[in-house]
Scaffold this motif. Structure first.
Motif, short mmCIF file in Angstrom:
data_model
loop_
_atom_site.label_atom_id
_atom_site.label_comp_id
_atom_site.label_asym_id
_atom_site.label_seq_id
_atom_site.Cartn_x
_atom_site.Cartn_y
_atom_site.Cartn_z
N ILE A 152 0.82 -1.21 0.00
CA ILE A 152 0.00 0.00 0.00
C ILE A 152 0.86 1.26 0.00
N GLY A 153 2.16 1.13 0.29
CA GLY A 153 3.11 2.23 0.14
C GLY A 153 3.39 3.04 1.39
N ARG A 154 2.91 2.62 2.53
CA ARG A 154 3.14 3.36 3.77
C ARG A 154 3.06 2.40 4.95
N MET A 155 3.48 2.89 6.11
CA MET A 155 3.26 2.15 7.35
C MET A 155 1.83 2.36 7.83
N GLY A 156 1.38 1.48 8.69
CA GLY A 156 0.07 1.66 9.30
C GLY A 156 0.10 2.74 10.36
N LYS A 157 -1.09 3.12 10.81
CA LYS A 157 -1.24 4.10 11.88
C LYS A 157 -1.74 3.39 13.13
N PRO A 158 -1.26 3.78 14.31
CA PRO A 158 -1.76 3.17 15.55
C PRO A 158 -3.27 3.20 15.66
N GLU A 159 -3.87 4.30 15.18
CA GLU A 159 -5.33 4.45 15.26
C GLU A 159 -6.06 3.41 14.40
N GLU A 160 -5.40 2.96 13.32
CA GLU A 160 -6.01 1.93 12.47
C GLU A 160 -6.04 0.58 13.19
N VAL A 161 -4.97 0.30 13.93
CA VAL A 161 -4.95 -0.94 14.73
C VAL A 161 -5.99 -0.84 15.84
N ALA A 162 -6.09 0.32 16.46
CA ALA A 162 -7.05 0.52 17.55
C ALA A 162 -8.48 0.32 17.07
N SER A 163 -8.79 0.75 15.85
CA SER A 163 -10.14 0.59 15.32
C SER A 163 -10.50 -0.88 15.15
#
Length: 254
Positions: free
Chosen positions: A214-225
């Motif tokens: 996808i071309g980027r790292m994930g965001k902590p908020e995405e894991v939290a969701s």
């Protein structure tokens, strides 16, 4: 939807990164959040953010690798509905460059730490009408990652323990799942790069970012969701599963 009102959640490693994002979101959704964190200052910062937003959180300083400490804190907390096993550390090295001390340290924090919390939480979770365990695994448990021997070992254990606990405690009404993130941009990652790739930080960050299709790292908020969904009543039919949150890394990285 996804309300956690009236529920009590323990989140290990809740002082920063993914753990902090989960703690903040769960409190926002109505949970009483218990943050278990080795770094008491980091825990205090998360608690301040939560309380300023009108949520409720309590911090506990604890080394999750110490079973006596863990059991004592869980006993003090009492009733819980949710356990998030998130605390963990990383290590760079293949088999022949991983010392016994390195291997033992990773095992003690990532594997024994999760075991200690599971062991301490089960009696309380059996009393809950909506008990959930969520373990933080990794794509390193699913595919081979270069120079991550000990870390991969530890996350493979988390994956296996998730399935075992889900099976053994299904009759007690306890659900258990895991999330396997790819690289997520947290202060942990920044510190990890600085420590192991001094002078190459920008180039290594770019390389690691682009290793996800996808071309980027994930965001902590995405894991939290995703964690919120898996720990909510809306996920009541979900147990014994691992969820790669990886920007296409596992299936599309070819």
């Amino acid at each position: 939807m996804f309300s956690l009102k009236g529920k009590s959640a323990i989140i290990t490693g809740g002082g920063s990164g993914i753990g902090r994002a989960i703690s903040v979101l769960f409190a926002k959704q109505g949970a009483l959040v218990h943050i278990i964190e080795l770094n008491s200052e980091a825990a205090s910062n998360t608690i301040d953010e939560i309380t300023k937003a009108g949520g409720n959180a309590i911090g506990y300083s604890c080394d999750v690798s110490n079973q006596a400490q863990v059991i004592d804190i869980f006993n003090k907390i009492g009733n819980i509905d949710i356990l998030i096993n998130n605390a963990g550390i990383a290590h760079v090295g293949k088999l022949e460059t991983t010392s016994e001390d390195d291997f033992t340290k990773i095992f003690n924090v990532n594997v024994k730490g999760a075991y200690n919390c599971l062991y301490a939480a089960i009696p309380a979770l059996k009393k809950s009408s909506s008990a959930v365990i969520l373990n933080m695994a990794s794509i390193a448990a699913l595919v081979g990652i270069t120079d991550r021997f000990a870390y991969s070992m530890s996350k493979g254990a988390i994956y296996a323990m998730t399935l075992s606990v889900a099976r053994d405690y299904m009759a007690d009404g306890i659900r258990c799942n895991s999330i396997s993130p790819a690289r997520v941009h947290t202060p942990f990652v920044d510190g990890f790069i600085a420590k192991n790739y001094a002078g190459q930080e920008e180039a290594v960050f770019e390389k690691l970012s682009k290793s996800q299709p996808i071309g980027r790292m994930g965001k902590p908020e995405e894991v939290a969701s995703l964690a919120l969904y898996l720990c909510s009543d809306e996920a009541g039919f979900v147990t014994g599963n691992d969820y790669p949150l990886d920007g296409g890394f596992v299936k599309l990285n070819n």
